[in-house]
Design a protein around this motif. Structure first.
Motif, PDB file in Angstrom:
ATOM      1  N   THR A 134      45.863  42.963  47.060  1.00 18.44           N
ATOM      2  CA  THR A 134      45.948  41.463  45.342  1.00 18.44           C
ATOM      3  C   THR A 134      47.369  41.459  45.457  1.00 18.44           C
ATOM      4  O   THR A 134      48.272  41.882  45.830  1.00 18.44           O
ATOM      5  CB  THR A 134      45.807  43.039  44.380  1.00 18.44           C
ATOM      6  OG1 THR A 134      44.637  43.852  44.607  1.00 18.44           O
ATOM      7  CG2 THR A 134      45.558  42.583  42.541  1.00 18.44           C
ATOM      8  N   GLY A 136      42.710  39.633  45.437  1.00 18.21           N
ATOM      9  CA  GLY A 136      42.455  39.937  44.283  1.00 18.21           C
ATOM     10  C   GLY A 136      43.950  39.731  43.293  1.00 18.21           C
ATOM     11  O   GLY A 136      44.924  39.645  43.600  1.00 18.21           O
ATOM     12  N   THR A 137      43.163  39.559  41.978  1.00 17.33           N
ATOM     13  CA  THR A 137      44.365  39.462  40.747  1.00 17.33           C
ATOM     14  C   THR A 137      44.685  40.228  40.400  1.00 17.33           C
ATOM     15  O   THR A 137      44.249  41.449  40.246  1.00 17.33           O
ATOM     16  CB  THR A 137      44.115  37.855  40.362  1.00 17.33           C
ATOM     17  OG1 THR A 137      43.248  38.384  38.942  1.00 17.33           O
ATOM     18  CG2 THR A 137      43.651  36.782  40.834  1.00 17.33           C
ATOM     19  N   GLN A 175      45.234  40.950  37.067  1.00 16.31           N
ATOM     20  CA  GLN A 175      44.085  40.770  36.126  1.00 16.31           C
ATOM     21  C   GLN A 175      42.831  41.497  36.992  1.00 16.31           C
ATOM     22  O   GLN A 175      42.219  42.393  35.901  1.00 16.31           O
ATOM     23  CB  GLN A 175      43.756  39.761  35.341  1.00 16.31           C
ATOM     24  CG  GLN A 175      45.676  39.063  34.930  1.00 16.31           C
ATOM     25  CD  GLN A 175      46.312  38.882  35.189  1.00 16.31           C
ATOM     26  OE1 GLN A 175      45.905  38.575  36.870  1.00 16.31           O
ATOM     27  NE2 GLN A 175      47.339  38.526  34.668  1.00 16.31           N
ATOM     28  N   ASP A 176      41.986  41.287  37.779  1.00 14.78           N
ATOM     29  CA  ASP A 176      41.122  41.901  38.019  1.00 14.78           C
ATOM     30  C   ASP A 176      40.699  43.445  38.323  1.00 14.78           C
ATOM     31  O   ASP A 176      39.905  43.838  37.930  1.00 14.78           O
ATOM     32  CB  ASP A 176      40.521  41.074  39.626  1.00 14.78           C
ATOM     33  CG  ASP A 176      40.495  39.747  40.397  1.00 14.78           C
ATOM     34  OD1 ASP A 176      39.481  39.199  39.386  1.00 14.78           O
ATOM     35  OD2 ASP A 176      41.014  39.585  41.143  1.00 14.78           O
ATOM     36  N   ASN A 208      41.160  44.790  34.203  1.00 13.31           N
ATOM     37  CA  ASN A 208      40.049  45.027  34.018  1.00 13.31           C
ATOM     38  C   ASN A 208      39.125  46.099  34.167  1.00 13.31           C
ATOM     39  O   ASN A 208      38.592  46.452  34.092  1.00 13.31           O
ATOM     40  CB  ASN A 208      38.547  43.980  34.881  1.00 13.31           C
ATOM     41  CG  ASN A 208      39.229  42.493  33.579  1.00 13.31           C
ATOM     42  OD1 ASN A 208      40.405  42.572  32.584  1.00 13.31           O
ATOM     43  ND2 ASN A 208      39.465  40.887  34.837  1.00 13.31           N
ATOM     44  N   GLY A 248      36.371  42.558  46.200  1.00 11.18           N
ATOM     45  CA  GLY A 248      35.501  41.544  46.078  1.00 11.18           C
ATOM     46  C   GLY A 248      34.492  41.611  47.361  1.00 11.18           C
ATOM     47  O   GLY A 248      34.064  40.276  47.972  1.00 11.18           O
TER      48      GLY A 248
END
Ligand code: NAP
Length: 246
Positions: A187, A214-215, A217-218, A221, A243
């Motif tokens: 991330t 990944g971010t 935010q991913d 969430n 992912g």
């Protein structure tokens, strides 16, 4: 969101990276948020200001998670500010890479102290003080499954977190508190990017069939899902969010 009104979330290590995104997301979902940090005071206060600017409530609280006395004090001040804690997100963590053959005592001790003992300190306090009906979300890593070279000690501290997750979910029987873990893959944060040559970052970005990192935010969430009412029936689980790397 009305369902989370008057409920409070404590997010450790929320001054930047994944923790900061989790704090912002939970605040947007209606929770009062405790933005914990160890050393990055200014950054933590910036996150609080951002949350307040959006019309939501947050305070910044300093505590090194590896210090059980400081963790107790943090729970005290959170209870004073907001009346009680409903959600704990055990996000604070550090990463030190080396093959086991080259890992010195300091590399072992600091990761065990922050990632393992730190999570334990918060879980123990939460077991005694979280309001019924709450949720705990711990952060692990997909490296527990991937078993990449140089991640030995780090991954082992997170495997311990995953193990405590399933056990604590059972120990909280009757309290309507769920305990789950999110295990991110690579991330884009300081923890992942610092000290890695660009070619390694590029290679690891392509590990996922979605061909990107990944971010924060991913991950936020997924944490928000596990902290909220839609995950009421998910308990004692580790959810890998990566992912598709494993
Ligand atoms: P990061 O950008 O380095 O942020 C780490 C946060 O933890 C900072 O806010 C830092 O604040 C805080 N922190 C560090 N030591 C602390 C301590 N002793 N007490 C309290 N807070 C402390 O890291 P990140 O990538 O967002 O990682 C967040 C979590 O996700 C970690 O548990 C990590 O293991 C996990 N994770 C990350 C990745 C990834 O690729 N990024 C992948 C899998 C899992 P201060 O500066 O104030 O200390």
């Amino acid at each position: 969101m009305a369902t989370n009104e008057n409920r409070t979330a404590l997010v450790t290590g929320a001054s930047r990276g994944i923790g900061a995104s989790i704090a912002e997301r939970l605040a947007a979902d209606g929770f009062n948020v405790i933005v914990n940090y160890a050393g990055s005071e200014a950054a933590a206060h910036q996150i609080v200001e951002k949350i307040e600017a959006a019309g939501d409530k947050a305070i910044a609280t300093q505590a090194d998670v590896s210090d059980a006395v400081a963790v107790k004090r943090m729970f005290d001040s959170a209870e004073t500010a907001f009346g009680g804690i409903d959600i704990l997100v055990n996000n604070a963590g550090i990463l030190k890479l080396a093959p086991i053959a080259d890992s010195d005592d300091a590399l072992f001790d600091t990761q065990v102290a922050i990632n393992f003992k730190g999570t334990f300190n918060l879980l123990r306090e939460a077991a005694n003080r979280l309001r019924d009906g709450g949720a705990i979300v711990n952060l692990s890593t997909s490296v527990v499954g991937l078993k990449l070279e140089t991640y030995g000690v780090y991954a082992a501290t997170k495997a311990a977190v995953e193990t405590m997750t399933g056990i604590m979910a059972k120990e909280l029987r009757g309290r309507s508190i769920t305990v789950n873990t999110v295990a991110p893959g690579p991330t884009a944060t300081q923890l992942f990017l610092d000290g890695k040559p660009q070619e390694v970052v590029d290679r690891m970005s392509k590990m996922s069939p979605l061909e990107r990192l990944g971010t924060p935010q991913d991950i936020a969430n997924v944490v928000a899902f596990l902290a909220g009412p839609d995950a009421a029936w998910v308990n004692g689980q580790t959810l890998r969010a990566n992912g598709g790397v494993i």
